[in-house]
Design an enzyme around this catalytic site. Structure first.
Site, PDB file in Angstrom:
ATOM      1  CB  VAL A  17       6.161   4.170   2.945  1.00 39.74           C
ATOM      2  CG1 VAL A  17       4.894   4.003   2.381  1.00 39.74           C
ATOM      3  CG2 VAL A  17       7.204   3.295   2.727  1.00 39.74           C
ATOM      4  CB  VAL A  36     -13.413   9.085   0.151  1.00 38.58           C
ATOM      5  CG1 VAL A  36     -13.587   8.869   1.630  1.00 38.58           C
ATOM      6  CG2 VAL A  36     -11.977   8.401   0.195  1.00 38.58           C
ATOM      7  CE  LYS A 106       8.482  -4.663   7.126  1.00 42.85           C
ATOM      8  NZ  LYS A 106       8.629  -4.223   5.785  1.00 42.85           N
ATOM      9  N   GLY A 135       4.475  -5.153   0.163  1.00 41.59           N
ATOM     10  CA  GLY A 135       4.448  -3.672  -0.230  1.00 41.59           C
ATOM     11  C   GLY A 135       3.368  -3.386  -1.201  1.00 41.59           C
ATOM     12  CE  LYS A 206       8.007  -7.940   4.306  1.00 43.78           C
ATOM     13  NZ  LYS A 206       9.235  -7.735   3.568  1.00 43.78           N
TER      14      LYS A 206
END
Ligand SMILES: NC(=O)c1ccc[n+]([C@@H]2O[C@H](COP(=O)([O-])OP(=O)(O)OC[C@H]3O[C@@H](n4cnc5c(N)ncnc54)[C@H](O)[C@@H]3O)[C@@H](O)[C@H]2O)c1
Ligand SMILES: N[C@@H](CCO)C(=O)O
Ligand code: NA
Length: 439
Positions: A17, A36, A106, A135, A206
C-alpha cells in the site's frame, strides 16, 4: 500556479500500500494541492531496508531507516507498516508532536484504539483509518460521519477477502477447503501461514473497529467471539446450497437486549454462517468485501468493492489524507472518537440466531419425536425438518439424515440442545451445526 503553503508528509512503510501512496503523492502532486489548498510534500519514506526490491520504484533520496527522525519533521504521518510495534510508538510520537495521522492498521486499532484516540484528542490532532476495514470501500467515513445522526442496529460484513474467495470456490467449483486454500495461496491472496485469515483474526479486528464506530462504544478484538472457516466442509456447503443458502464468513455487530437483565448491549461475533441466496451478501464473490448496514432511519445499505490490494487500498489512504489535510489548512479540532454510549459487550450465549442442524440418526419408529423432544426441552423452536433417504451403515444399522432448521434461538440453548442430541442413543452423529444469518 497558485503558491500554496506546504504540508510535510512522512510515510512509514513502502510496501504494497505504502509504495502506491508514495507514487500518487509524487505523480498527482499538483492535482492534490488544488484539492487540499496546500501542497502535500512527501519528505521521506521509512523502510526497513533502503536497498530492498519494490513493486514501485521509489526515489532513493526519500528512503530512510530513521523513522523517528522523519516523524519529528512532519505535519502529517501516514503509517503503513502494519503490526503493533513499532507502529504504536511511532503513531503516539506523531500525535504527541501535533501531527495528524492516517493509518490502515486494523491490528493496532483493534487492540490499542482507545489509547491512540485519547492521544489524538488530547492534542487536537486527527487520526483517520479508512483503509483499516474493507480496503478501498468507504465504510469508516460513512459510519463516522454520514450515519452520525442515525442509529445503526446491525452490521453484517464480509470483511476478509481471502476467506470469501475460499468459500466462494467451494460453493461455485465444488472445491474442498484444502484445494481452495491452496489456490488462494498460489494467487497470493492467502499467506503461507493463512491463520490470520482462515481462523478469523483479521475479520475479528475489523468487527471490533466497526462495532466501536457503529455503537459509540469501545470494543476491543478481545471482546469479539471468533470462529474461523477451517471446520467448514464441502458437505456443509453442498447442503447449504441444497436449501438455497451460501456459506459466508460474517462479521456481525448488533444491538441486543440482554435476555437476562433487560439492559441494552452489543454482540460482536465472527463465524461462518448460511446466508439466503436472495440476500445481497450472497452475491459477493471472489475476494471482494461488502458491509451490509441496517440503520433505523436509513434502512438497509450495502457498501461493496475491493477489500484489499495495494492500488485499491491506496485510494482510501489518499482520501483520508486529503480530508485531514484540508482540515489541517483550515484549522480547528478534528473528529474525535465517539464512545459516550459505553454499551456492555454481551457474551455469545446471549445472542439469538437461527440454526441448521444436520444429524445422522437411527432409522426406526419414534426417532423424529425423540429429536423434536430434545429441541422442545431447551425451548428451541423447530421451523423446518428435512429427512433424506435412509442408508445402511457398515454395522448393518439403517440411518437417515435429518436437517433441522430452527427459529431464532439463544446460542446457549442451542449449545445445550446439541450436547443432548450428541449424547442421545438415536443420534449416530451430529454432522453439522451452522448458524443462519440475514434471513
Ligand atoms: N495490502 C492490503 O491490501 C491492505 C488492505 C487494507 C489494509 N492494509 C493495511 O495496511 C498496512 C500496510 O499493509 P501492506 O500490505 O502495504 O504491508 P507490506 O508488508 O506490503 O508493507 C509494509 C512495509 O512496512 C515496512 N516496515 C515494517 N516494519 C517496519 C519498521 N519497523 N521500520 C520501517 N519500515 C517497516 C516494510 O519494510 C514494508 O515496506 C497494514 O497495516 C495492513 O493491515 C493492507
Ligand atoms: N488478508 C486480508 C487483507 C485485507 O485486510 C483479506 O484477505 O481480506
Ligand atoms: Na475502507
Amino acid at each position: 500556479m497558485i503558491a500554496y503553503r506546504s504540508l510535510r508528509v512522512a510515510l512509514l512503510g513502502g510496501g504494497s500500500v505504502g509504495a502506491q501512496v508514495a507514487r500518487s503523492l509524487l505523480e498527482d502532486r499538483d492535482e492534490l494541492a488544488h484539492r487540499v489548498g496546500a501542497s502535500l510534500d512527501l519528505i521521506g519514506i521509512a523502510v526497513r531496508d533502503v536497498d530492498a526490491k519494490r513493486s514501485v520504484d521509489l526515489p532513493r533520496e526519500l528512503l530512510t531507516t530513521d523513522a523517528e527522525r522523519l516523524i519529528l519533521g512532519a505535519d502529517v504521518v501516514i503509517e503503513l507498516m502494519g503490526g503493533i510495534e513499532p507502529a504504536r510508538t511511532y503513531i503516539l510520537q506523531a500525535l504527541n508532536s501535533g501531527a495528524d495521522v492516517v493509518t490502515g492498521n486494523k491490528a493496532l486499532l483493534a487492540t490499542h484504539g482507545p489509547e491512540l484516540f485519547a492521544a489524538a484528542e488530547q492534542v487536537g490532532a486527527q487520526l483517520y483509518y479508512e483503509a483499516a476495514v474493507g480496503g478501498a470501500i468507504p465504510i469508516i467515513r460513512p459510519l463516522r460521519e454520514s450515519l452520525a445522526g442515525d442509529r445503526v442496529k446491525r452490521i453484517l460484513g464480509i470483511v476478509n477477502g481471502t476467506t470469501n474467495y475460499i468459500l466462494d470456490r467451494m460453493d461455485t467449483q465444488g472445491d474442498s477447503l484444502e484445494d481452495a486454500l491452496a489456490t488462494a495461496q498460489e494467487l497470493g491472496l492467502a499467506e503461507a501461514n493463512p491463520s490470520a485469515d482462515v481462523d478469523g483474526y483479521d475479520a475479528a479486528q475489523k468487527a471490533a473497529i466497526l462495532a466501536s464506530l457503529a455503537f459509540h462504544t469501545e470494543v476491543s478484538v478481545d471482546d469479539v467471539h471468533r470462529e474461523g472457516i477451517t471446520a467448514v466442509t464441502a458437505a456443509q456447503i453442498a447442503s447449504a446450497a441444497h436449501s438455497g443458502h451460501v456459506v459466508k464468513l460474517l462479521a456481525i455487530c448488533e444491538r441486543l437486549i440482554d435476555p437476562d437483565s433487560g439492559v441494552e448491549g452489543v454482540s460482536v461475533r465472527v463465524y461462518p454462517a448460511m446466508v439466503p441466496r436472495s440476500h445481497p451478501l450472497a452475491a459477493v464473490h471472489g475476494a471482494n468485501n461488502a458491509v451490509f448496514v441496517e440503520a433505523e432511519a436509513a434502512g438497509a445499505l450495502m457498501f461493496y468493492g475491493a477489500g484489499a490490494g495495494g492500488v485499491e487500498t491506496s485510494s482510501a489512504v489518499l482520501g483520508d489524507l486529503v480530508s485531514l489535510a484540508r482540515r489541517h489548512v483550515v484549522g480547528g479540532p478534528g473528529l474525535t472518537e465517539s464512545k459516550h454510549a459505553g454499551l456492555p459487550v454481551l457474551e455469545i450465549g446471549k445472542a439469538t440466531t437461527r440454526y441448521a442442524v444436520t444429524l445422522d440418526v437411527i432409522d426406526e419408529p419414534g426417532v423424529l419425536a425423540t429429536i423434536a423432544g430434545v429441541f422442545a426441552e431447551h425451548g428451541v423452536s423447530v421451523e423446518t425438518v428435512e429427512q433424506s433417504v435412509a442408508t445402511a451403515t457398515p454395522g448393518g444399522e439403517s440411518t437417515a439424515i435429518l436437517v433441522i432448521g430452527t427459529h431464532g434461538a439463544r446460542e446457549a440453548a442451542l449449545a445445550a440442545t446439541v450436547a443432548d442430541l450428541a449424547a442421545n442413543r438415536v443420534v449416530a452423529r451430529v454432522a453439522s451445526v451452522l448458524r443462519v444469518e440475514g434471513a
